[in-house]
Motif scaffolding. Structure first.
Motif, PDB file in Angstrom:
ATOM      1  N   LEU A 139     -22.917 -19.608   0.137  1.00 33.39           N
ATOM      2  CA  LEU A 139     -22.380 -20.420  -0.962  1.00 33.39           C
ATOM      3  C   LEU A 139     -23.046 -20.071  -2.288  1.00 33.39           C
ATOM      4  CD1 LEU A 139     -22.619 -23.938   0.760  1.00 33.39           C
ATOM      5  CD2 LEU A 139     -20.487 -22.739   0.246  1.00 33.39           C
ATOM      6  N   ALA A 140     -24.104 -19.272  -2.225  1.00 35.09           N
ATOM      7  CA  ALA A 140     -24.958 -19.088  -3.403  1.00 35.09           C
ATOM      8  C   ALA A 140     -24.177 -18.680  -4.643  1.00 35.09           C
ATOM      9  CB  ALA A 140     -26.059 -18.076  -3.101  1.00 35.09           C
ATOM     10  N   GLY A 141     -23.319 -17.671  -4.508  1.00 36.19           N
ATOM     11  CA  GLY A 141     -22.601 -17.158  -5.673  1.00 36.19           C
ATOM     12  C   GLY A 141     -21.672 -18.196  -6.275  1.00 36.19           C
ATOM     13  N   ASP A 142     -20.831 -18.800  -5.437  1.00 36.85           N
ATOM     14  CA  ASP A 142     -19.862 -19.757  -5.967  1.00 36.85           C
ATOM     15  C   ASP A 142     -20.544 -20.989  -6.559  1.00 36.85           C
ATOM     16  OD1 ASP A 142     -17.688 -18.192  -5.507  1.00 36.85           O
ATOM     17  OD2 ASP A 142     -17.116 -19.138  -3.613  1.00 36.85           O
ATOM     18  N   LEU A 143     -21.633 -21.442  -5.942  1.00 34.52           N
ATOM     19  CA  LEU A 143     -22.308 -22.628  -6.490  1.00 34.52           C
ATOM     20  C   LEU A 143     -23.085 -22.286  -7.755  1.00 34.52           C
ATOM     21  CD1 LEU A 143     -23.542 -24.588  -3.327  1.00 34.52           C
ATOM     22  CD2 LEU A 143     -21.506 -24.981  -4.715  1.00 34.52           C
ATOM     23  N   GLN A 144     -23.661 -21.089  -7.792  1.00 32.44           N
ATOM     24  CA  GLN A 144     -24.399 -20.725  -9.013  1.00 32.44           C
ATOM     25  C   GLN A 144     -23.448 -20.538 -10.189  1.00 32.44           C
ATOM     26  OE1 GLN A 144     -27.652 -18.018  -8.546  1.00 32.44           O
ATOM     27  NE2 GLN A 144     -27.706 -17.517 -10.735  1.00 32.44           N
ATOM     28  N   GLU A 145     -22.241 -20.129  -9.872  1.00 32.41           N
ATOM     29  CA  GLU A 145     -21.250 -19.993 -10.929  1.00 32.41           C
ATOM     30  C   GLU A 145     -20.961 -21.352 -11.568  1.00 32.41           C
ATOM     31  OE1 GLU A 145     -17.456 -18.612  -9.596  1.00 32.41           O
ATOM     32  OE2 GLU A 145     -17.097 -17.563 -11.480  1.00 32.41           O
ATOM     33  N   ILE A 146     -20.990 -22.393 -10.752  1.00 34.13           N
ATOM     34  CA  ILE A 146     -20.698 -23.739 -11.251  1.00 34.13           C
ATOM     35  C   ILE A 146     -21.933 -24.387 -11.886  1.00 34.13           C
ATOM     36  CG2 ILE A 146     -19.965 -26.062 -10.574  1.00 34.13           C
ATOM     37  CD1 ILE A 146     -18.467 -24.691  -8.195  1.00 34.13           C
ATOM     38  N   PHE A 147     -23.063 -24.313 -11.179  1.00 32.41           N
ATOM     39  CA  PHE A 147     -24.256 -25.059 -11.607  1.00 32.41           C
ATOM     40  C   PHE A 147     -25.221 -24.232 -12.453  1.00 32.41           C
ATOM     41  CE2 PHE A 147     -22.800 -27.384  -7.859  1.00 32.41           C
ATOM     42  CZ  PHE A 147     -22.832 -28.683  -8.326  1.00 32.41           C
ATOM     43  N   ALA A 148     -24.962 -22.941 -12.574  1.00 29.76           N
ATOM     44  CA  ALA A 148     -25.829 -22.057 -13.354  1.00 29.76           C
ATOM     45  C   ALA A 148     -27.261 -22.038 -12.838  1.00 29.76           C
ATOM     46  CB  ALA A 148     -25.794 -22.413 -14.847  1.00 29.76           C
ATOM     47  N   MET A 149     -27.439 -22.357 -11.573  1.00 29.12           N
ATOM     48  CA  MET A 149     -28.750 -22.211 -10.934  1.00 29.12           C
ATOM     49  C   MET A 149     -28.536 -22.121  -9.429  1.00 29.12           C
ATOM     50  SD  MET A 149     -30.194 -26.095 -11.111  1.00 29.12           S
ATOM     51  CE  MET A 149     -31.545 -25.683 -10.021  1.00 29.12           C
ATOM     52  N   ASP A 150     -29.586 -21.684  -8.715  1.00 26.52           N
ATOM     53  CA  ASP A 150     -29.424 -21.582  -7.265  1.00 26.52           C
ATOM     54  C   ASP A 150     -29.361 -22.971  -6.642  1.00 26.52           C
ATOM     55  OD1 ASP A 150     -29.397 -20.349  -4.628  1.00 26.52           O
ATOM     56  OD2 ASP A 150     -31.377 -21.262  -4.433  1.00 26.52           O
ATOM     57  N   GLY A 154     -18.869 -35.616   1.911  1.00 29.91           N
ATOM     58  CA  GLY A 154     -19.691 -35.677   3.120  1.00 29.91           C
ATOM     59  C   GLY A 154     -21.190 -35.587   2.841  1.00 29.91           C
ATOM     60  N   THR A 155     -21.528 -35.532   1.553  1.00 32.96           N
ATOM     61  CA  THR A 155     -22.940 -35.416   1.169  1.00 32.96           C
ATOM     62  C   THR A 155     -23.432 -36.718   0.583  1.00 32.96           C
ATOM     63  OG1 THR A 155     -22.583 -33.091   0.624  1.00 32.96           O
ATOM     64  CG2 THR A 155     -24.566 -34.110  -0.259  1.00 32.96           C
ATOM     65  N   LEU A 156     -24.514 -37.255   1.127  1.00 33.80           N
ATOM     66  CA  LEU A 156     -25.051 -38.503   0.606  1.00 33.80           C
ATOM     67  C   LEU A 156     -25.789 -38.238  -0.700  1.00 33.80           C
ATOM     68  CD1 LEU A 156     -24.709 -41.199   1.916  1.00 33.80           C
ATOM     69  CD2 LEU A 156     -26.946 -40.922   2.999  1.00 33.80           C
ATOM     70  N   ASN A 157     -26.651 -37.217  -0.689  1.00 33.42           N
ATOM     71  CA  ASN A 157     -27.338 -36.854  -1.918  1.00 33.42           C
ATOM     72  C   ASN A 157     -27.841 -35.421  -1.840  1.00 33.42           C
ATOM     73  OD1 ASN A 157     -29.951 -36.869  -0.582  1.00 33.42           O
ATOM     74  ND2 ASN A 157     -29.796 -39.095  -0.622  1.00 33.42           N
ATOM     75  N   LEU A 158     -28.186 -34.901  -2.995  1.00 32.69           N
ATOM     76  CA  LEU A 158     -28.718 -33.543  -3.108  1.00 32.69           C
ATOM     77  C   LEU A 158     -30.005 -33.623  -3.910  1.00 32.69           C
ATOM     78  CD1 LEU A 158     -25.644 -31.331  -4.113  1.00 32.69           C
ATOM     79  CD2 LEU A 158     -27.078 -31.000  -2.093  1.00 32.69           C
ATOM     80  N   GLU A 159     -31.065 -33.033  -3.381  1.00 30.68           N
ATOM     81  CA  GLU A 159     -32.332 -33.001  -4.107  1.00 30.68           C
ATOM     82  C   GLU A 159     -32.520 -31.573  -4.595  1.00 30.68           C
ATOM     83  OE1 GLU A 159     -35.541 -34.487  -1.681  1.00 30.68           O
ATOM     84  OE2 GLU A 159     -36.920 -33.147  -2.704  1.00 30.68           O
ATOM     85  N   ILE A 160     -32.543 -31.415  -5.911  1.00 34.41           N
ATOM     86  CA  ILE A 160     -32.476 -30.084  -6.493  1.00 34.41           C
ATOM     87  C   ILE A 160     -33.792 -29.714  -7.157  1.00 34.41           C
ATOM     88  CG2 ILE A 160     -31.219 -28.655  -8.148  1.00 34.41           C
ATOM     89  CD1 ILE A 160     -28.938 -30.892  -7.805  1.00 34.41           C
ATOM     90  N   PRO A 161     -34.494 -28.709  -6.630  1.00 36.98           N
ATOM     91  CA  PRO A 161     -35.742 -28.300  -7.280  1.00 36.98           C
ATOM     92  C   PRO A 161     -35.440 -27.719  -8.663  1.00 36.98           C
ATOM     93  CG  PRO A 161     -35.246 -26.867  -5.404  1.00 36.98           C
ATOM     94  CD  PRO A 161     -34.135 -27.853  -5.505  1.00 36.98           C
ATOM     95  N   LEU A 162     -36.156 -28.194  -9.667  1.00 35.84           N
ATOM     96  CA  LEU A 162     -35.924 -27.694 -11.021  1.00 35.84           C
ATOM     97  C   LEU A 162     -37.133 -26.893 -11.475  1.00 35.84           C
ATOM     98  CD1 LEU A 162     -34.443 -30.943 -12.611  1.00 35.84           C
ATOM     99  CD2 LEU A 162     -33.197 -28.902 -11.883  1.00 35.84           C
ATOM    100  N   PRO A 163     -36.888 -25.743 -12.074  1.00 34.47           N
ATOM    101  CA  PRO A 163     -38.018 -24.959 -12.581  1.00 34.47           C
ATOM    102  C   PRO A 163     -38.736 -25.760 -13.654  1.00 34.47           C
ATOM    103  CG  PRO A 163     -35.893 -24.016 -13.273  1.00 34.47           C
ATOM    104  CD  PRO A 163     -35.582 -25.173 -12.385  1.00 34.47           C
ATOM    105  N   ALA A 193     -31.337 -12.252 -17.680  1.00 32.50           N
ATOM    106  CA  ALA A 193     -32.340 -12.595 -16.675  1.00 32.50           C
ATOM    107  C   ALA A 193     -32.773 -14.046 -16.782  1.00 32.50           C
ATOM    108  CB  ALA A 193     -33.556 -11.686 -16.809  1.00 32.50           C
ATOM    109  N   VAL A 194     -32.742 -14.605 -17.971  1.00 31.46           N
ATOM    110  CA  VAL A 194     -33.191 -15.980 -18.131  1.00 31.46           C
ATOM    111  C   VAL A 194     -32.051 -16.979 -17.970  1.00 31.46           C
ATOM    112  CG1 VAL A 194     -35.279 -15.605 -19.474  1.00 31.46           C
ATOM    113  CG2 VAL A 194     -33.082 -15.674 -20.639  1.00 31.46           C
ATOM    114  N   SER A 195     -30.871 -16.591 -18.396  1.00 33.84           N
ATOM    115  CA  SER A 195     -29.748 -17.498 -18.232  1.00 33.84           C
ATOM    116  C   SER A 195     -29.327 -17.487 -16.777  1.00 33.84           C
ATOM    117  CB  SER A 195     -28.592 -17.034 -19.120  1.00 33.84           C
ATOM    118  OG  SER A 195     -27.366 -17.225 -18.459  1.00 33.84           O
ATOM    119  N   GLY A 196     -29.082 -18.680 -16.222  1.00 33.49           N
ATOM    120  CA  GLY A 196     -28.690 -18.743 -14.824  1.00 33.49           C
ATOM    121  C   GLY A 196     -27.215 -18.493 -14.633  1.00 33.49           C
ATOM    122  N   ARG A 197     -26.482 -18.471 -15.708  1.00 32.30           N
ATOM    123  CA  ARG A 197     -25.037 -18.299 -15.632  1.00 32.30           C
ATOM    124  C   ARG A 197     -24.699 -16.962 -14.982  1.00 32.30           C
ATOM    125  NH1 ARG A 197     -20.729 -20.846 -15.193  1.00 32.30           N
ATOM    126  NH2 ARG A 197     -18.887 -19.850 -16.010  1.00 32.30           N
TER     127      ARG A 197
END
Ligand SMILES: Cc1cc2nc3c(=O)[nH]c(=O)nc-3n(C[C@H](O)[C@H](O)[C@H](O)COP(=O)(O)OP(=O)(O)OC[C@H]3O[C@@H](n4cnc5c(N)ncnc54)[C@H](O)[C@@H]3O)c2cc1C
Ligand SMILES: [Zn+2]
Lengths: 88, 257
Positions: A11-22, A78-87, B5-9
């Motif tokens: 899912l990594a690619g499609d979700l990163q496209e939406i959320f702009a992070m892993d 189907g997801t109760l919650n998501l805990e997202i590590p932030l840099p 590299a810095v932008s997550g997009r």
């Protein structure tokens, strides 16, 4: 059980496209059984329309992404919650 | 746009085939030149997109097999008969041809060199790709983290990166490699032909008490079997990270790849 699934890593690619992070290292909780684990540990079925991610413990659908040419639909019922590590 | 590299997009980039090598009779290594490549962590993958003239497009994930090397990104692809993408990458794509690629993606199936825990890598067939990135990164950084690789293949001719693995076993201190043959072993093999078993992982893995990071990659059936064995041997399921590539090829009767 069919072996036609891959890991939530897929899912990594499609979700990163939406959320702009892993999002695969985020921890989710299943609304069906309470399973708690990384999004990467979900079972992803790629042959459904879009990507369907099921709970590895109870098999319920926890997340679903459908991608159109200019938008994406994300179904998280189907997801109760998501805990997202932030840099930091 | 600067600062990719810095932008997550995530954006699709044009990647040109710069180098290709036959890995086995049904697998090919492809080195792409990807302008603006931001670097990656070992274990991450890319999505590759092919678009036909009529606009129809397909996309598949491939693990990165290389360590960071400028704009170069190496993938190793197994030909899945009748597949939409892999036969094209293995047989049709020529030097200088382009595909679209986005990544690196994935933050879970990743080895972080700062983590001192010993590492167990278990790969089946093409599942060696992301594990190779870890082995190569370890060497490139001069890391002393002890690594053990258990690699399951059908026959001696099915070993990806065979020469490099032989050389690394000799030169990379702290790296052990164990090949497991499921169909036919070379004459000098000390163990009979068979699948990765409890005994294999008991002998060639780490004790669970050492709390190693385990990375398991290959076909879905292979990963399932190996992950179950590791958990049964007492490894913390959270330390058993998996990357399933999908079903084994249809003609196979057992999930040995
Ligand atoms: C995160 C991730 C990383 C991956 N990394 C790699 C990699 O480094 N190298 C690599 O070779 N592959 C890798 N894969 C698998 C890859 O994405 C494709 O699934 C594979 O190349 C088959 O695609 P295709 O279009 O050729 O076949 P498709 O057209 O998708 O499938 C054709 C037929 O083959 C079956 N099939 C699908 N996948 C496989 C498979 N893996 N083995 C055997 N049969 C299959 C299907 O069920 C179908 O019947 C990875 C998958 C994921 C999710
Ligand atoms: Zn559940």
């Amino acid at each position: 059980m069919s072996n036609d699934y891959v890991d939530g890593n897929a899912l990594a690619g499609d979700l990163q496209e939406i959320f702009a992070m892993d999002m695969t290292a985020a921890t989710g909780r299943c609304a069906g059984c309470g399973y708690r684990g990384a999004v990467a540990t979900l079972r992803v079925y790629q042959r459904a329309p879009g990507l369907v991610a099921r709970c590895p413990s109870c098999e319920k659908v926890v997340l679903r992404v459908v991608r159109g040419p200019d938008r994406a639909w994300l179904d998280l019922r189907g997801t109760l919650n998501l805990e997202i590590p932030l840099p930091s | 746009m600067a600062g990719a590299a810095v932008s997550g997009r995530l954006t699709w980039r044009v990647a040109e085939l710069a180098e290709a090598r036959q890995q086995t009779h049904n697998a090919r290594s492809l080195v792409f030149d990807v302008p603006g490549w931001p670097g990656h962590l070992p274990g991450q993958h890319v999505d590759v997109r092919l678009t036909a003239e009529d606009g129809y497009s397909v996309q598949r994930s491939y693990s990165i097999a290389s360590t960071v090397d400028g704009n170069r990104v190496e993938l190793s692809v197994q030909r899945v008969p009748g597949g939409e993408v892999s036969p094209y990458l293995c047989d049709v794509l020529e030097m200088g041809d382009a595909v679209e690629l986005r990544g690196p993606v994935g933050g879970y199936f990743v080895w972080r060199p700062a983590d001192p825990a010993p590492v167990l890598l278990v790969g089946g067939g093409s599942g060696i790709a992301p594990l190779m990135a870890m082995v190569r990164t370890r060497a490139a950084l001069g890391s002393r983290v002890p690594f053990r690789l258990v690699y399951s293949v059908r026959t001696p001719e099915d070993v990806y990166f065979a020469d490099e693995l032989r050389r690394r076993v000799r030169d990379d201190a702290g790296l052990d490699v164990r090949l497991v043959y499921t169909r036919r072993a070379p004459a000098e093999a000390t163990e009979p032909v068979g699948r990765v078993s409890v005994a294999t992982l008991n002998t060639h893995g780490w004790l669970a008490e050492f709390a190693p990071n385990c990375f398991v990659c290959g076909s879905t059936g292979f990963v399932e079997t190996v992950a179950d064995i590791l958990v049964a041997l007492g490894h913390d399921p959270r330390r058993v990270r998996t990357e399933r590539f999908g079903p084994s090829a249809p003609q196979r009767t057992q999930p040995d790849r």
